[in-house]
Motif scaffolding. Structure first.
Motif, short mmCIF file in Angstrom:
data_model
loop_
_atom_site.label_atom_id
_atom_site.label_comp_id
_atom_site.label_asym_id
_atom_site.label_seq_id
_atom_site.Cartn_x
_atom_site.Cartn_y
_atom_site.Cartn_z
N ASP A 35 0.98 -1.30 0.02
CA ASP A 35 0.13 0.02 0.02
C ASP A 35 0.91 1.35 0.00
O ASP A 35 1.32 1.51 0.85
CB ASP A 35 -0.91 -0.18 1.36
N GLU A 36 0.92 1.87 -1.07
CA GLU A 36 1.87 3.15 -1.35
C GLU A 36 1.18 4.24 -0.36
O GLU A 36 2.23 5.09 0.33
CB GLU A 36 1.89 3.78 -2.81
N ASP A 37 0.10 4.47 -0.26
CA ASP A 37 -0.31 5.45 0.66
C ASP A 37 -0.20 5.10 2.05
O ASP A 37 0.30 6.38 2.70
CB ASP A 37 -1.71 5.60 0.48
N LEU A 38 -0.05 4.14 2.60
CA LEU A 38 0.17 3.81 4.02
C LEU A 38 1.87 3.22 4.08
O LEU A 38 2.44 3.20 5.19
CB LEU A 38 -0.66 2.60 4.45
N GLU A 39 2.36 3.12 3.08
CA GLU A 39 3.80 2.66 2.97
C GLU A 39 4.03 1.45 3.80
O GLU A 39 4.94 1.22 4.64
CB GLU A 39 4.88 3.79 3.33
N THR A 40 3.03 0.52 3.52
CA THR A 40 3.26 -0.83 4.17
C THR A 40 2.93 -2.05 3.45
O THR A 40 2.26 -1.86 2.52
CB THR A 40 2.27 -0.61 5.41
N PHE A 41 3.51 -3.04 3.76
CA PHE A 41 2.98 -4.38 3.27
C PHE A 41 1.67 -4.89 3.65
O PHE A 41 1.45 -4.52 4.62
CB PHE A 41 4.33 -5.25 3.45
N VAL A 42 1.07 -5.53 2.85
CA VAL A 42 -0.27 -6.05 3.02
C VAL A 42 -0.26 -7.53 2.80
O VAL A 42 0.42 -8.11 1.92
CB VAL A 42 -1.37 -5.41 2.12
N ILE A 43 -0.62 -8.55 3.78
CA ILE A 43 -0.74 -9.83 3.52
C ILE A 43 -2.08 -10.35 3.61
O ILE A 43 -2.88 -9.86 4.48
CB ILE A 43 0.06 -10.53 4.80
N ILE A 44 -2.47 -11.12 2.44
CA ILE A 44 -3.85 -11.42 2.36
C ILE A 44 -3.71 -13.01 2.57
O ILE A 44 -3.08 -13.77 1.63
CB ILE A 44 -4.56 -10.85 1.12
N GLU A 45 -4.73 -13.61 3.21
CA GLU A 45 -4.91 -15.07 3.38
C GLU A 45 -6.29 -15.47 3.02
O GLU A 45 -7.47 -14.76 3.54
CB GLU A 45 -4.75 -15.49 5.11
N TYR A 46 -6.37 -16.31 2.53
CA TYR A 46 -7.78 -17.01 1.93
C TYR A 46 -7.97 -18.21 2.82
O TYR A 46 -7.09 -19.11 3.01
CB TYR A 46 -7.68 -17.50 0.56
N LYS A 47 -9.34 -18.31 3.29
CA LYS A 47 -9.52 -19.45 4.13
C LYS A 47 -10.86 -20.11 3.73
O LYS A 47 -11.76 -19.43 3.21
CB LYS A 47 -9.90 -18.88 5.57
N ARG A 48 -10.79 -21.46 3.85
CA ARG A 48 -12.17 -22.16 3.53
C ARG A 48 -12.88 -22.55 4.51
O ARG A 48 -14.02 -22.78 4.64
CB ARG A 48 -11.49 -23.48 2.85
N ASP A 49 -12.13 -22.75 5.79
CA ASP A 49 -12.96 -23.22 6.97
C ASP A 49 -12.76 -22.05 8.07
O ASP A 49 -11.78 -21.29 8.02
CB ASP A 49 -11.89 -24.29 7.46
#
Length: 87
Positions: A35-49
């Motif tokens: 995220d360039e606006d916040l100058e931070t990395f973003v981690i996205i996880e996908y869950k089935r359960d």
């Protein structure tokens, strides 16, 4: 679903896509963005359960990010051919 989200990450969340299935240490994170606006990395996880403790996993990923920030910066640099500095 992961492919669709990653292909539209900037459009939907305003986050630049960096990597899919990103491995650091003993963890493999589904989607990494920046995220360039916040100058931070973003981690996205996908869950089935819904039984899995996402809070514990979130803290583990945050700790991994803080302890291995150079890996994330290098992945960004390689993806966008720039020299982002560690902060």
């Amino acid at each position: 679903m992961q492919d669709i989200i990653e292909e539209n990450l900037e459009l939907t969340l305003g986050v630049q896509f960096i990597a899919s299935e990103f491995t650091v240490g003993k963890y493999r994170m589904d989607t990494i963005g920046y995220d360039e606006d916040l100058e931070t990395f973003v981690i996205i996880e996908y869950k089935r359960d819904s039984k899995y403790s996402v809070i514990d996993q979130g803290f583990a990923y945050l700790n991994t990010l803080l302890n291995h920030k150079a890996n994330f910066v290098l992945a960004y640099d390689e993806r966008y051919h720039v020299q982002k500095k560690r902060r």
